[in-house]
Structure formats: structure tokens, C-alpha cells
Design a protein around this motif. Structure first.
Motif, PDB file in Angstrom:
ATOM      1  N   MET A 235       0.842  -1.194   0.000  1.00 13.58           N
ATOM      2  CA  MET A 235       0.000   0.000   0.000  1.00 13.58           C
ATOM      3  C   MET A 235       0.877   1.244   0.000  1.00 13.58           C
ATOM      4  N   TYR A 236       0.527   2.207  -0.863  1.00 18.12           N
ATOM      5  CA  TYR A 236       1.238   3.475  -0.895  1.00 18.12           C
ATOM      6  C   TYR A 236       0.536   4.476   0.018  1.00 18.12           C
ATOM      7  N   ILE A 237       1.266   5.497   0.407  1.00 16.94           N
ATOM      8  CA  ILE A 237       0.749   6.458   1.381  1.00 16.94           C
ATOM      9  C   ILE A 237      -0.566   7.091   0.929  1.00 16.94           C
ATOM     10  N   TRP A 238      -0.709   7.341  -0.386  1.00 16.15           N
ATOM     11  CA  TRP A 238      -1.931   7.982  -0.882  1.00 16.15           C
ATOM     12  C   TRP A 238      -3.137   7.043  -0.838  1.00 16.15           C
ATOM     13  N   GLU A 239      -2.899   5.735  -0.619  1.00 12.06           N
ATOM     14  CA  GLU A 239      -3.988   4.764  -0.495  1.00 12.06           C
ATOM     15  C   GLU A 239      -4.448   4.600   0.946  1.00 12.06           C
ATOM     16  N   ASP A 240      -3.719   5.185   1.879  1.00 10.22           N
ATOM     17  CA  ASP A 240      -4.080   5.101   3.291  1.00 10.22           C
ATOM     18  C   ASP A 240      -5.357   5.893   3.552  1.00 10.22           C
ATOM     19  N   ALA A 241      -6.174   5.386   4.448  1.00 10.75           N
ATOM     20  CA  ALA A 241      -7.452   6.046   4.748  1.00 10.75           C
ATOM     21  C   ALA A 241      -7.248   7.449   5.309  1.00 10.75           C
ATOM     22  N   GLY A 242      -6.087   7.694   5.919  1.00 10.30           N
ATOM     23  CA  GLY A 242      -5.830   9.004   6.512  1.00 10.30           C
ATOM     24  C   GLY A 242      -5.317  10.049   5.539  1.00 10.30           C
ATOM     25  N   TRP A 243      -4.924   9.639   4.336  1.00  9.37           N
ATOM     26  CA  TRP A 243      -4.386  10.563   3.337  1.00  9.37           C
ATOM     27  C   TRP A 243      -5.445  11.580   2.944  1.00  9.37           C
ATOM     28  N   PRO A 244      -5.069  12.865   2.761  1.00 11.24           N
ATOM     29  CA  PRO A 244      -3.707  13.430   2.730  1.00 11.24           C
ATOM     30  C   PRO A 244      -3.259  14.048   4.055  1.00 11.24           C
ATOM     31  N   ASN A 245      -3.926  13.730   5.142  1.00 11.12           N
ATOM     32  CA  ASN A 245      -3.563  14.318   6.438  1.00 11.12           C
ATOM     33  C   ASN A 245      -2.310  13.643   6.985  1.00 11.12           C
ATOM     34  N   GLN A 246      -1.193  14.365   6.945  1.00 13.75           N
ATOM     35  CA  GLN A 246       0.075  13.834   7.435  1.00 13.75           C
ATOM     36  C   GLN A 246       0.185  14.087   8.946  1.00 13.75           C
ATOM     37  N   THR A 247       0.694  13.101   9.644  1.00 13.22           N
ATOM     38  CA  THR A 247       0.895  13.240  11.087  1.00 13.22           C
ATOM     39  C   THR A 247       2.361  12.981  11.407  1.00 13.22           C
ATOM     40  N   TRP A 248       2.784  13.441  12.585  1.00 12.96           N
ATOM     41  CA  TRP A 248       4.158  13.221  13.022  1.00 12.96           C
ATOM     42  C   TRP A 248       4.218  13.322  14.537  1.00 12.96           C
ATOM     43  N   GLN A 249       5.361  12.904  15.066  1.00 14.16           N
ATOM     44  CA  GLN A 249       5.549  12.900  16.519  1.00 14.16           C
ATOM     45  C   GLN A 249       6.370  14.127  16.913  1.00 14.16           C
TER      46      GLN A 249
ATOM     47  N   GLY B  69       4.599   3.818   3.212  1.00 16.10           N
ATOM     48  CA  GLY B  69       4.135   3.676   4.580  1.00 16.10           C
ATOM     49  C   GLY B  69       2.782   4.322   4.794  1.00 16.10           C
ATOM     50  N   ALA B  70       2.427   4.491   6.065  1.00 13.02           N
ATOM     51  CA  ALA B  70       1.182   5.144   6.433  1.00 13.02           C
ATOM     52  C   ALA B  70       1.412   6.654   6.502  1.00 13.02           C
ATOM     53  N   THR B  71       0.447   7.390   7.015  1.00 16.44           N
ATOM     54  CA  THR B  71       0.513   8.857   6.969  1.00 16.44           C
ATOM     55  C   THR B  71       1.287   9.468   8.134  1.00 16.44           C
ATOM     56  N   ASP B  72       1.890   8.651   9.000  1.00 18.50           N
ATOM     57  CA  ASP B  72       2.830   9.184   9.995  1.00 18.50           C
ATOM     58  C   ASP B  72       4.156   9.407   9.274  1.00 18.50           C
ATOM     59  N   VAL B  73       4.510  10.674   9.055  1.00 18.15           N
ATOM     60  CA  VAL B  73       5.682  11.014   8.239  1.00 18.15           C
ATOM     61  C   VAL B  73       6.816  11.561   9.102  1.00 18.15           C
ATOM     62  N   THR B  74       6.870  11.131  10.343  1.00 20.04           N
ATOM     63  CA  THR B  74       7.906  11.615  11.260  1.00 20.04           C
ATOM     64  C   THR B  74       9.301  11.425  10.683  1.00 20.04           C
ATOM     65  N   ALA B  75       9.568  10.234  10.131  1.00 18.10           N
ATOM     66  CA  ALA B  75      10.910   9.938   9.615  1.00 18.10           C
ATOM     67  C   ALA B  75      11.263  10.866   8.456  1.00 18.10           C
ATOM     68  N   TRP B  76      10.295  11.147   7.578  1.00 15.55           N
ATOM     69  CA  TRP B  76      10.550  12.055   6.459  1.00 15.55           C
ATOM     70  C   TRP B  76      10.861  13.469   6.952  1.00 15.55           C
ATOM     71  N   ILE B  77      10.059  13.975   7.873  1.00 20.19           N
ATOM     72  CA  ILE B  77      10.270  15.335   8.377  1.00 20.19           C
ATOM     73  C   ILE B  77      11.613  15.422   9.087  1.00 20.19           C
ATOM     74  N   LEU B  78      11.967  14.397   9.847  1.00 22.83           N
ATOM     75  CA  LEU B  78      13.257  14.391  10.539  1.00 22.83           C
ATOM     76  C   LEU B  78      14.394  14.438   9.529  1.00 22.83           C
ATOM     77  N   TRP B  79      14.314  13.625   8.462  1.00 21.65           N
ATOM     78  CA  TRP B  79      15.360  13.649   7.438  1.00 21.65           C
ATOM     79  C   TRP B  79      15.414  15.024   6.768  1.00 21.65           C
ATOM     80  N   PHE B  80      14.273  15.593   6.441  1.00 20.60           N
ATOM     81  CA  PHE B  80      14.211  16.896   5.789  1.00 20.60           C
ATOM     82  C   PHE B  80      14.879  17.957   6.667  1.00 20.60           C
TER      83      PHE B  80
END
Length: 365
Positions: free
Chosen positions: A1-15, A257-268
Motif C-alpha cells: 500500500m502506498y501512502i496515498w492509499e491510506d485512509a488518513g491521506w492526505p492528512n500527514q501526522t508526526w511525533q 508507509g502510512a501517513t505518519d511522516v515523522t521519519a521524512w520530516i526528521l530527514w528533511f
């Protein structure tokens, strides 16, 4: 499953607890860098902006495998910014196109981002209506007439699909949602919004080609908003180019992955921090160039000598030989040798290590 297929898309969440410290560090470094640059005189600040934007344009194209002539990029930028750098060489249309996009993104950062603006950017990137030898739809959302939009690598018959974008029939609605969100007042830190925008746009992948370059231009626009300044003193694209393997790996993991994009934001944030620290090199080069011309400006130098010295001061790649000097200065080999000998006598050049056919020359900054 791609992120855009997640039920929560397009709402991105993070920690927040994970990104709070690196976010604070980046915001501190942003403010510190802007303060240092503002302390420079107008001339040096213009030079710093010119060097940064040149790097940004060259590297964002290099990420996509397109090699631009840095001299042409610098010339195009200087002309559009009204900065005097002497004689300006002609520039190719593909150089003009990406320069137009990057300047519109950063100089007009307060203007709304609209579909028409994105279509104009796309048309500037592909003025001939082709990507390489292939005709593409320009200034329009993709239609997937040749199949689904996929990011693929590997040899024919053994391709690896890294990502599949949403179907074309969803693109218009996806982009409407993205643009409404992007133009709304931020509900979180603007730097986080830049990270979200980059990921969101490149996940929709709304064009047949050029999505990466436009995603990075959108991120630059968002970062300009975060600083409330059109002046760019660091290049996120140059840093992504330097870390492109990690960039693509992180992007692929996030998009799968799912819509928790913590790892992406941290890398950015970490990549952005390294980009800001990299501006120290730009600042040092600008100051070194200014000091060089304070020392050399009163000397009787020819236009040829000034032209080649500036090429060296602006970060000439490779070793400057007499034959390269002749090509750049558009003169004979004998004239190049005389120019170089005079600069050696004046203490502005020195011979590099090596001799014979390896003889080259370095500037004494």
C-alpha cells in the motif's frame, strides 16, 4: 500500500517529541545565517545570493540527470536580478526555463500557488514540448495514456517499481486539496510545512515529467515564506544532490508507509540543517573574492585576465591549464601563456603541484 492509499491521506501526522529539537536547531541556524548575511554590504550580499541561486539551479537539474552550464546559469540569474557581472554570455532555453521557475518561486514567495502558476512553471521547464526525445503534455496534469505513473529503475524486463502515483483521474482533485492547504495560513511551523509540501506534491506526481524539480521549487517557496525573505543564502537542492541516495531511500520508505511522516520530516530537517551550514562555504568564498579584488583591482589587468580570474574565484571545477584558459578567454595559446605569466609575476596566480602536461594554475586568494 502506498501512502496515498491510506485512509488518513492526505492528512500527514508526526511525533512532535521527535522533531522538536532538530526543528529548533534549524530555526536557530536560519536566523543566525540571515543575520550574518544581512551584516554584509549590499554588494557582497548580492554576490552570495547569486552564488546560492546558481548552485540551486544547477543542482536541482543535476538530481534529474540534466547537466547545466554553471556560467550560463549565473549569467541568466545576474541579468534577471540586475547584478553587474560584466559581459553576459548567451544562455540556452533550458537554462532560462529553470531559472525562471526558481526565481518566481523565491522572489514571489508571497503570491498564492495556483494551478496556472504550476502550469507556467512546467511550460518553462519544457519549452519545446519534449522531455529529451519524448513528446509530453506540457502545462497540463498527466492523463496516464501510456499506463500508470511509476518511478522505476533497472534494465528493461527487470525493472523495479519504487513508487506508483495516484491514477490520473484523481490528480485534479488531489491538486485542488494540495493547493487549498498550501495557500491556507500555516497551522504548524512553516519549515514543517515545507517538508510536508515537498512530500505531498511529489507523491501526487501531477505532471508527466519535471515533478522533482517543481517539488523542490515549492519547498524553496515555502522556506522563503518561513524566513519572510526572497533572498536565498543556502541551497536545499545542492544538499539533496549531495545526499541523493539517502533522499530517494527516505522518500521511497515514506511513500510506502502510512501517513505518519515523522521519519521524512526528521530527514528533511537534518538535510536542511546541513544545507544551512554549507552556506558557510558560500560566505567564505564571497568574502575571499571581495578581498582578492581589493588587492587586484588597482592592477592593470586585461578583460581576458579578469574573466578567467572570476571563473576561478566562482568555483571553477577541475584544474586550470593554459589550454583551458585559451578556450575560456577565447584567445590563442600564446596569448593565454602571456596572460598567465603576467599574473604569476603579479602574485595573483601560482603553479599547482605537478609539471609537464599536468601543469596547472591556482589563484592566490
Amino acid at each position: 500500500m502506498y501512502i496515498w492509499e491510506d485512509a488518513g491521506w492526505p492528512n500527514q501526522t508526526w511525533q512532535d517529541v521527535i522533531i522538536a529539537t532538530p526543528l529548533a536547531a534549524v530555526r536557530h541556524d536560519q536566523g543566525r545565517l540571515i543575520g550574518r548575511m544581512e551584516a554584509l554590504g549590499l554588494k557582497l550580499r548580492e554576490e552570495a545570493v547569486l552564488q546560492t541561486l546558481t548552485q540551486d539551479v544547477v543542482k536541482t537539474s543535476a538530481i534529474e540527470g540534466e547537466q547545466l552550464d554553471a556560467t550560463q546559469v549565473r549569467s541568466s540569474l545576474a541579468r534577471r536580478l540586475g547584478i553587474d557581472i560584466g559581459a553576459l554570455p548567451p544562455t540556452d532555453r533550458n537554462v532560462e526555463g529553470i531559472v525562471e521557475v526558481m526565481l518566481d518561486a523565491t522572489r514571489n514567495y508571497q503570491e498564492p500557488l495556483t494551478a496556472e502558476r504550476l502550469f507556467a512553471w512546467h511550460a518553462a521547464l519544457f519549452a519545446t514540448g519534449r522531455s529529451g526525445m519524448t513528446r509530453i503534455r506540457v502545462g497540463e496534469w498527466r492523463v496516464d495514456s501510456t499506463g500508470p505513473m511509476q518511478v522505476v529503475s533497472g534494465l528493461f524486463g527487470r525493472e523495479r517499481v519504487h513508487f506508483a502515483a495516484p491514477p490520473a483521474k484523481q490528480v485534479a482533485a488531489e491538486m485542488d486539496a494540495f493547493l487549498t492547504w498550501f495557500n491556507s495560513p500555516p497551522t504548524t511551523d512553516p519549515v514543517i510545512k515545507a517538508a510536508q509540501a515537498h512530500l505531498w506534491f511529489v507523491t501526487i506526481h501531477p505532471f508527466e515529467d519535471g515533478n522533482g524539480r517543481i517539488a523542490r521549487a515549492i519547498a524553496d517557496l515555502a522556506l522563503a515564506r518561513s524566513e519572510n525573505s526572497p533572498q536565498r543564502f543556502y541551497s536545499m537542492s545542492a544538499q539533496i544532490r549531495a545526499e541523493r541516495t539517502a533522499y530517494y531511500d527516505q522518500l521511497e520508505r515514506t511513500q510506502k508507509g502510512a501517513t505518519d511522516v515523522t521519519a521524512w520530516i526528521l530527514w528533511f530537517l537534518e538535510c536542511l540543517g546541513r544545507a544551512i551550514h554549507g552556506a558557510d562555504g558560500v560566505l567564505a568564498a564571497v568574502i575571499a573574492k571581495a578581498r582578492f579584488w581589493e588587492r587586484a583591482g588597482a592592477l592593470a589587468l586585461s578583460e581576458r585576465q579578469i574573466k578567467v580570474l572570476n571563473r576561478l574565484l566562482d568555483g571553477f571545477e577541475g584544474k586550470m591549464t593554459s589550454s583551458k584558459w585559451a578556450v575560456i578567454a577565447k584567445c590563442s595559446q600564446d596569448t593565454a601563456n602571456r596572460d598567465i605569466a603576467a599574473l604569476l609575476d603579479l602574485g595573483l596566480l601560482r603553479k599547482g603541484d605537478g609539471g609537464g602536461r599536468s601543469t596547472h594554475y591556482e589563484i592566490i586568494a
